[in-house]
Motif scaffolding. Structure first.
Motif, short mmCIF file in Angstrom:
data_model
loop_
_atom_site.label_atom_id
_atom_site.label_comp_id
_atom_site.label_asym_id
_atom_site.label_seq_id
_atom_site.Cartn_x
_atom_site.Cartn_y
_atom_site.Cartn_z
N GLU A 134 2.80 -7.45 1.34
CA GLU A 134 2.11 -6.34 0.67
C GLU A 134 1.95 -5.15 1.63
OE1 GLU A 134 -2.06 -5.56 -1.76
OE2 GLU A 134 -1.55 -7.60 -1.13
N ALA A 135 1.57 -5.44 2.87
CA ALA A 135 1.41 -4.39 3.88
C ALA A 135 2.75 -3.72 4.17
CB ALA A 135 0.82 -4.98 5.16
N ARG A 136 3.80 -4.51 4.26
CA ARG A 136 5.14 -3.97 4.53
C ARG A 136 5.55 -3.00 3.42
NH1 ARG A 136 9.54 -5.76 7.43
NH2 ARG A 136 8.50 -7.71 7.89
N GLU A 137 5.31 -3.37 2.16
CA GLU A 137 5.69 -2.51 1.04
C GLU A 137 4.94 -1.18 1.08
OE1 GLU A 137 5.41 -4.48 -2.76
OE2 GLU A 137 6.58 -6.18 -2.04
N ILE A 138 3.64 -1.23 1.38
CA ILE A 138 2.85 0.00 1.46
C ILE A 138 3.39 0.89 2.57
CG2 ILE A 138 0.56 0.92 2.06
CD1 ILE A 138 -0.60 -1.66 0.74
N LYS A 188 -6.27 0.81 1.36
CA LYS A 188 -5.36 -0.30 1.04
C LYS A 188 -5.10 -1.14 2.28
CE LYS A 188 -2.63 1.89 -2.64
NZ LYS A 188 -1.30 2.47 -2.94
N MET A 189 -4.84 -0.47 3.39
CA MET A 189 -4.54 -1.20 4.62
C MET A 189 -5.77 -1.92 5.16
SD MET A 189 -1.35 -1.07 4.91
CE MET A 189 -1.31 -2.04 6.39
N ILE A 190 -6.93 -1.29 5.08
CA ILE A 190 -8.16 -1.91 5.56
C ILE A 190 -8.38 -3.24 4.84
CG2 ILE A 190 -10.69 -1.71 5.53
CD1 ILE A 190 -10.30 1.26 6.30
N ALA A 191 -8.10 -3.26 3.55
CA ALA A 191 -8.29 -4.47 2.75
C ALA A 191 -7.36 -5.60 3.20
CB ALA A 191 -8.07 -4.17 1.27
N LEU A 192 -6.24 -5.26 3.82
CA LEU A 192 -5.25 -6.27 4.21
C LEU A 192 -5.41 -6.73 5.66
CD1 LEU A 192 -2.06 -4.65 2.64
CD2 LEU A 192 -3.52 -6.42 1.66
N LEU A 193 -6.14 -5.97 6.45
CA LEU A 193 -6.23 -6.26 7.88
C LEU A 193 -7.21 -7.39 8.20
CD1 LEU A 193 -6.37 -2.60 9.18
CD2 LEU A 193 -4.49 -4.20 9.50
N LYS A 194 -6.96 -8.04 9.32
CA LYS A 194 -7.93 -8.98 9.86
C LYS A 194 -9.13 -8.16 10.31
CE LYS A 194 -4.35 -12.05 11.62
NZ LYS A 194 -3.62 -12.49 12.82
N PRO A 195 -10.35 -8.56 9.93
CA PRO A 195 -11.52 -7.75 10.27
C PRO A 195 -11.64 -7.45 11.76
CG PRO A 195 -12.12 -9.48 8.72
CD PRO A 195 -10.68 -9.71 9.10
N GLN A 251 1.39 -7.40 12.60
CA GLN A 251 0.80 -8.40 13.50
C GLN A 251 -0.72 -8.50 13.32
OE1 GLN A 251 2.11 -7.06 17.33
NE2 GLN A 251 4.17 -7.85 17.06
N ARG A 252 -1.30 -7.55 12.59
CA ARG A 252 -2.76 -7.48 12.49
C ARG A 252 -3.28 -7.67 11.07
NH1 ARG A 252 -0.59 -5.20 16.63
NH2 ARG A 252 -1.70 -5.09 18.61
N VAL A 253 -2.39 -7.95 10.12
CA VAL A 253 -2.86 -8.18 8.76
C VAL A 253 -3.20 -9.66 8.57
CG1 VAL A 253 -1.61 -6.23 7.74
CG2 VAL A 253 -0.54 -8.47 7.77
N GLN A 254 -3.98 -9.91 7.53
CA GLN A 254 -4.39 -11.27 7.21
C GLN A 254 -3.18 -12.13 6.83
OE1 GLN A 254 -7.42 -10.97 4.14
NE2 GLN A 254 -8.17 -9.10 5.08
N GLU A 255 -3.33 -13.43 7.06
CA GLU A 255 -2.27 -14.36 6.69
C GLU A 255 -1.91 -14.18 5.22
OE1 GLU A 255 -0.70 -16.82 8.62
OE2 GLU A 255 -1.67 -15.76 10.27
N GLY A 256 -0.62 -14.12 4.94
CA GLY A 256 -0.16 -14.01 3.56
C GLY A 256 -0.14 -12.61 3.00
N LYS A 257 -0.62 -11.64 3.76
CA LYS A 257 -0.68 -10.25 3.27
C LYS A 257 0.43 -9.39 3.86
CE LYS A 257 -4.71 -10.72 1.16
NZ LYS A 257 -4.94 -10.51 -0.26
N GLU A 258 1.28 -10.00 4.66
CA GLU A 258 2.31 -9.24 5.38
C GLU A 258 3.25 -8.48 4.45
OE1 GLU A 258 1.10 -12.70 7.98
OE2 GLU A 258 1.76 -12.53 5.91
#
Length: 79
Positions: free
Chosen positions: A24-28, A52-59, A15-22
């Motif tokens: 990639e985050a799920r796989e990690i 890795k997760m920081i790079a995918l999250l909404k700031p 719910q907190r990752v950037q649009e379109g990164k879900e």
């Protein structure tokens, strides 16, 4: 962390990752959960996971997630 805890953590992060990164985050996350289940998840894995997760999250969600991950890894990382 049990399966229910993993699922809640997964939903929390997704719910907190950037649009379109879900995906990639799920796989990690799923890879980390698998290692936890096998008992092979290490401090090194945590160190790789965080950037890795920081790079995918909404700031704007970063601090909230950092607190959750700290709690999660703290309860886990003592093994």
């Amino acid at each position: 962390m049990d399966k229910q805890g993993q699922e809640m953590f997964l939903c929390f992060i997704l719910q907190r990752v950037q649009e379109g990164k879900e995906e990639e985050a799920r796989e990690i996350l799923l890879e980390n959960f698998k290692k936890q289940d096998e008992g092979t998840f290490s401090q090194e894995d945590i160190q790789e996971f965080i950037p890795k997760m920081i790079a995918l999250l909404k700031p704007e969600k970063l601090e909230e997630v950092k607190a959750a991950v700290k709690q999660f890894s703290g309860s886990f990382g003592e093994k």
